[in-house]
Write an enzyme that holds these catalytic residues in place. Structure first.
Site, short mmCIF file in Angstrom:
data_model
loop_
_atom_site.label_atom_id
_atom_site.label_comp_id
_atom_site.label_asym_id
_atom_site.label_seq_id
_atom_site.Cartn_x
_atom_site.Cartn_y
_atom_site.Cartn_z
N ALA A 1 11.67 38.61 24.59
CA ALA A 1 13.01 39.09 24.17
C ALA A 1 14.12 38.51 25.04
O ALA A 1 15.25 39.00 25.02
CB ALA A 1 13.05 40.61 24.19
N TYR B 1 -0.10 25.10 15.88
CA TYR B 1 0.84 26.22 15.68
C TYR B 1 0.55 26.93 14.35
O TYR B 1 0.51 28.16 14.30
CB TYR B 1 2.27 25.67 15.71
CG TYR B 1 3.36 26.71 15.51
CD1 TYR B 1 3.69 27.60 16.54
CD2 TYR B 1 4.07 26.80 14.31
CE1 TYR B 1 4.70 28.55 16.37
CE2 TYR B 1 5.08 27.74 14.14
CZ TYR B 1 5.39 28.62 15.17
OH TYR B 1 6.39 29.55 14.99
P1 NAP Z 1 12.42 30.92 21.50
O1 NAP Z 1 13.88 30.93 21.35
O2 NAP Z 1 11.74 29.71 22.03
O3 NAP Z 1 11.98 32.18 22.38
C1 NAP Z 1 10.63 32.37 22.71
C2 NAP Z 1 10.48 33.65 23.50
O4 NAP Z 1 9.08 33.79 23.82
C3 NAP Z 1 11.24 33.60 24.82
O5 NAP Z 1 11.81 34.87 25.07
C4 NAP Z 1 10.14 33.30 25.84
O6 NAP Z 1 10.41 33.89 27.11
C5 NAP Z 1 8.95 34.01 25.22
N1 NAP Z 1 7.69 33.51 25.72
C6 NAP Z 1 7.18 32.26 25.66
N2 NAP Z 1 5.99 32.21 26.28
C7 NAP Z 1 5.75 33.46 26.74
C8 NAP Z 1 4.68 34.05 27.45
N3 NAP Z 1 3.61 33.34 27.84
N4 NAP Z 1 4.75 35.37 27.77
C9 NAP Z 1 5.84 36.11 27.40
N5 NAP Z 1 6.87 35.60 26.72
C10 NAP Z 1 6.82 34.30 26.40
O7 NAP Z 1 11.69 31.24 20.11
P2 NAP Z 1 12.18 32.00 18.79
O8 NAP Z 1 12.63 30.97 17.83
O9 NAP Z 1 13.07 33.12 19.12
O10 NAP Z 1 10.77 32.53 18.26
C11 NAP Z 1 10.32 33.86 18.39
C12 NAP Z 1 9.06 34.04 17.56
O11 NAP Z 1 9.33 33.70 16.20
C13 NAP Z 1 7.90 33.13 17.99
O12 NAP Z 1 6.69 33.83 17.85
C14 NAP Z 1 7.97 32.00 16.98
O13 NAP Z 1 6.74 31.35 16.83
C15 NAP Z 1 8.40 32.74 15.75
N6 NAP Z 1 9.03 31.90 14.73
C16 NAP Z 1 10.18 31.21 15.00
C17 NAP Z 1 10.74 30.43 13.99
C18 NAP Z 1 12.01 29.65 14.21
O14 NAP Z 1 12.37 28.84 13.33
N7 NAP Z 1 12.72 29.82 15.31
C19 NAP Z 1 10.14 30.36 12.74
C20 NAP Z 1 8.99 31.07 12.50
C21 NAP Z 1 8.44 31.85 13.51
P3 NAP Z 1 10.73 32.99 28.42
O15 NAP Z 1 11.68 31.94 27.97
O16 NAP Z 1 11.28 33.94 29.39
O17 NAP Z 1 9.43 32.41 28.85
#
Ligand code: NAP
Length: 250
Positions: free
Chosen positions: A10, A158
């Site tokens: 988050a 992924y």
């Molecule tokens: P993001 O901006 O890259 O954020 C990812 C978040 O996950 C960050 O808060 C990061 O925290 C955290 N994280 C990564 N590795 C971690 C770990 N080992 N332990 C705990 N936290 C961890 O990604 P987002 O786009 O918001 O994506 C959020 C979710 O939606 C993901 O599951 C992603 O696969 C899914 N999703 C995203 C999209 C898209 O288009 N953006 C589409 C489909 C699904 P830190 O930075 O502090 O490490």
């Protein structure tokens, strides 16, 4: 008693917006992050500033790599200590992505993708469930992806991990339904965040053009879907995958 939501990942992006949604509704919000402490603190400050002058802070940050069992266990102990109870709603949002041909993906990269996206979800659910089962109520919402539904070229690991999120959701929903716990999943399409910024602008534009609603998604679109699945209005919904993709995958 005030309900507690744990949103993994988050510190930014979709997870931050989900945290905002639940803070607005008066939940205690546990903001999990792994490496970006300053961003996580920014999320917490944002949430605690929401309720005006006379309210008690109800958000706090919890560092843990969700793929590490000991760190996840310790995070749940700290959440208990901070909010004085178990987690009522677990949102398994933390995730990592990677674009590469499958033959270029190393075994370590494969393990990391499954470690964060799949094992992290299992480890958090495993810690959250005992309290939920004791209370005979609870809610788990997992964040998959449209690529987990239909697969993406150059994102095999992924896509496979996000398909596992869907399988996990369906099976766990059957297992814990009799204990009054619902388990659902959202499958976002292209959402504008740091993660999706890795995609070339032309690729993003072509996805936008292919999307029936003719726009890319926002973190708020996903937060709204999570909010619905967590609500009483979704009380007869479990084991489902809710696409948040503007019609790109139907
Ligand atoms: P993001 O901006 O890259 O954020 C990812 C978040 O996950 C960050 O808060 C990061 O925290 C955290 N994280 C990564 N590795 C971690 C770990 N080992 N332990 C705990 N936290 C961890 O990604 P987002 O786009 O918001 O994506 C959020 C979710 O939606 C993901 O599951 C992603 O696969 C899914 N999703 C995203 C999209 C898209 O288009 N953006 C589409 C489909 C699904 P830190 O930075 O502090 O490490």
């Amino acid at each position: 008693m005030q309900k507690t939501v744990l949103v993994t990942g988050a510190s930014r992006g979709i997870g931050r917006e989900i945290a905002v949604r639940f803070a607005k509704a008066g939940y205690n919000v546990a903001v999990n992050y792994c490496s970006h402490e300053a961003e996580a603190m920014q999320t917490v400050a944002m949430l605690n500033a929401m309720g005006g002058l006379f309210r008690v802070d109800n958000a706090a940050a919890f560092r843990a790599d969700v793929s590490d069992p000991a760190q996840v266990e310790e995070m749940f102990t700290r959440i208990h200590g901070t909010f004085g109870g178990g987690v009522d709603l677990l949102v398994n949002n933390a995730g990592v992505a990677q674009q590469k041909l499958l033959q270029d993906v190393s075994p370590e990269e494969w393990d990391r993708l499954f470690g964060v996206n799949v094992k992290g979800m299992y480890l958090c659910a495993r810690q959250a469930l005992p309290d939920m089962i004791r209370r005979q109520s609870g809610n788990i919402i997992n964040v998959s992806s449209m690529w987990g539904q239909v697969g993406a070229s150059c994102e095999v690991a992924y896509s496979a991990a996000k398909a596992a999120v869907i399988g996990f959701t369906k099976a766990l929903a059957k297992e814990v339904g009799p204990s009054g716990i619902r388990v659902n999943c959202v499958a976002p399409g292209f959402i504008s965040t740091e993660m999706s910024a890795a995609l070339a602008p032309e690729a993003a534009e072509s996805l936008r053009q292919e999307t029936p609603l003719e726009r890319l998604g926002t973190p708020r679109d996903v937060a709204n879907a999570v909010w619905f699945l967590a609500s009483q209005e979704a009380g007869f919904i479990t084991g489902q995958v809710l696409g948040v993709n503007g019609g790109l995958v139907v």
